[in-house]
Design a protein around this motif. Sequence first.
Motif, PDB file in Angstrom:
ATOM      1  N   THR A 145      11.335   1.011  -6.907  1.00 51.22           N
ATOM      2  CA  THR A 145      12.258   1.732  -7.778  1.00 51.22           C
ATOM      3  C   THR A 145      12.919   2.914  -7.092  1.00 51.22           C
ATOM      4  O   THR A 145      13.729   3.608  -7.699  1.00 51.22           O
ATOM      5  N   GLY A 146      12.579   3.172  -5.860  1.00 51.74           N
ATOM      6  CA  GLY A 146      13.203   4.250  -5.119  1.00 51.74           C
ATOM      7  C   GLY A 146      12.473   5.572  -5.208  1.00 51.74           C
ATOM      8  O   GLY A 146      12.850   6.531  -4.573  1.00 51.74           O
ATOM      9  N   ASN A 147      11.427   5.620  -5.992  1.00 56.09           N
ATOM     10  CA  ASN A 147      10.665   6.854  -6.126  1.00 56.09           C
ATOM     11  C   ASN A 147       9.203   6.674  -5.729  1.00 56.09           C
ATOM     12  O   ASN A 147       8.341   7.406  -6.187  1.00 56.09           O
ATOM     13  N   CYS A 182       8.474 -10.683  -1.094  1.00 57.15           N
ATOM     14  CA  CYS A 182       9.758 -10.099  -1.504  1.00 57.15           C
ATOM     15  C   CYS A 182       9.974  -8.728  -0.882  1.00 57.15           C
ATOM     16  O   CYS A 182      11.080  -8.391  -0.486  1.00 57.15           O
ATOM     17  N   LEU A 183       8.928  -7.941  -0.777  1.00 60.47           N
ATOM     18  CA  LEU A 183       9.032  -6.631  -0.134  1.00 60.47           C
ATOM     19  C   LEU A 183       9.299  -6.787   1.360  1.00 60.47           C
ATOM     20  O   LEU A 183      10.148  -6.106   1.922  1.00 60.47           O
ATOM     21  N   LYS A 184       8.581  -7.704   1.987  1.00 59.17           N
ATOM     22  CA  LYS A 184       8.716  -7.912   3.432  1.00 59.17           C
ATOM     23  C   LYS A 184      10.126  -8.374   3.808  1.00 59.17           C
ATOM     24  O   LYS A 184      10.674  -7.938   4.824  1.00 59.17           O
ATOM     25  N   THR A 185      10.716  -9.216   2.989  1.00 56.65           N
ATOM     26  CA  THR A 185      12.041  -9.765   3.299  1.00 56.65           C
ATOM     27  C   THR A 185      13.183  -8.906   2.761  1.00 56.65           C
ATOM     28  O   THR A 185      14.341  -9.205   3.013  1.00 56.65           O
ATOM     29  N   GLY A 186      12.851  -7.860   1.995  1.00 56.38           N
ATOM     30  CA  GLY A 186      13.878  -6.973   1.486  1.00 56.38           C
ATOM     31  C   GLY A 186      14.514  -7.409   0.182  1.00 56.38           C
ATOM     32  O   GLY A 186      15.499  -6.820  -0.255  1.00 56.38           O
ATOM     33  N   GLY A 240       0.779  -1.222   0.000  1.00 54.54           N
ATOM     34  CA  GLY A 240       0.000   0.000   0.000  1.00 54.54           C
ATOM     35  C   GLY A 240       0.815   1.278   0.000  1.00 54.54           C
ATOM     36  O   GLY A 240       0.297   2.333  -0.333  1.00 54.54           O
ATOM     37  N   ASP A 241       2.095   1.191   0.352  1.00 55.31           N
ATOM     38  CA  ASP A 241       2.950   2.379   0.377  1.00 55.31           C
ATOM     39  C   ASP A 241       3.362   2.832  -1.018  1.00 55.31           C
ATOM     40  O   ASP A 241       3.887   3.927  -1.181  1.00 55.31           O
ATOM     41  N   PHE A 242       3.149   2.016  -2.017  1.00 53.56           N
ATOM     42  CA  PHE A 242       3.578   2.328  -3.376  1.00 53.56           C
ATOM     43  C   PHE A 242       2.408   2.868  -4.198  1.00 53.56           C
ATOM     44  O   PHE A 242       1.310   2.322  -4.170  1.00 53.56           O
ATOM     45  N   ALA A 243       2.678   3.921  -4.950  1.00 50.06           N
ATOM     46  CA  ALA A 243       1.635   4.600  -5.714  1.00 50.06           C
ATOM     47  C   ALA A 243       1.007   3.717  -6.782  1.00 50.06           C
ATOM     48  O   ALA A 243      -0.156   3.902  -7.134  1.00 50.06           O
TER      49      ALA A 243
END
Length: 60
Positions: free
Chosen positions: A30-32, A21-25, A2-5
């Motif tokens: 993309t950094g933006n 994959c997001l949870k484990t890093g 939800g943090d990603f646009a």
Amino acid sequence: MGDFADAQTVANYAKKSLALCLKTGIISGTGNGYLSPKNNVTRAEVAIILEKLLQKSDLI
């Protein structure tokens, strides 16, 4: 995610895996503030993903 646009553009079949994959890093976007799930992955991005996977041997 939800943090990603652009989280709503992630295909349904990929949501669970991408969230892990997001949870484990393994993946961090993309950094933006975007995931860019429809973009192609570069060789450099694949190399980083593989390196992170190898470092997290408990996932393999």
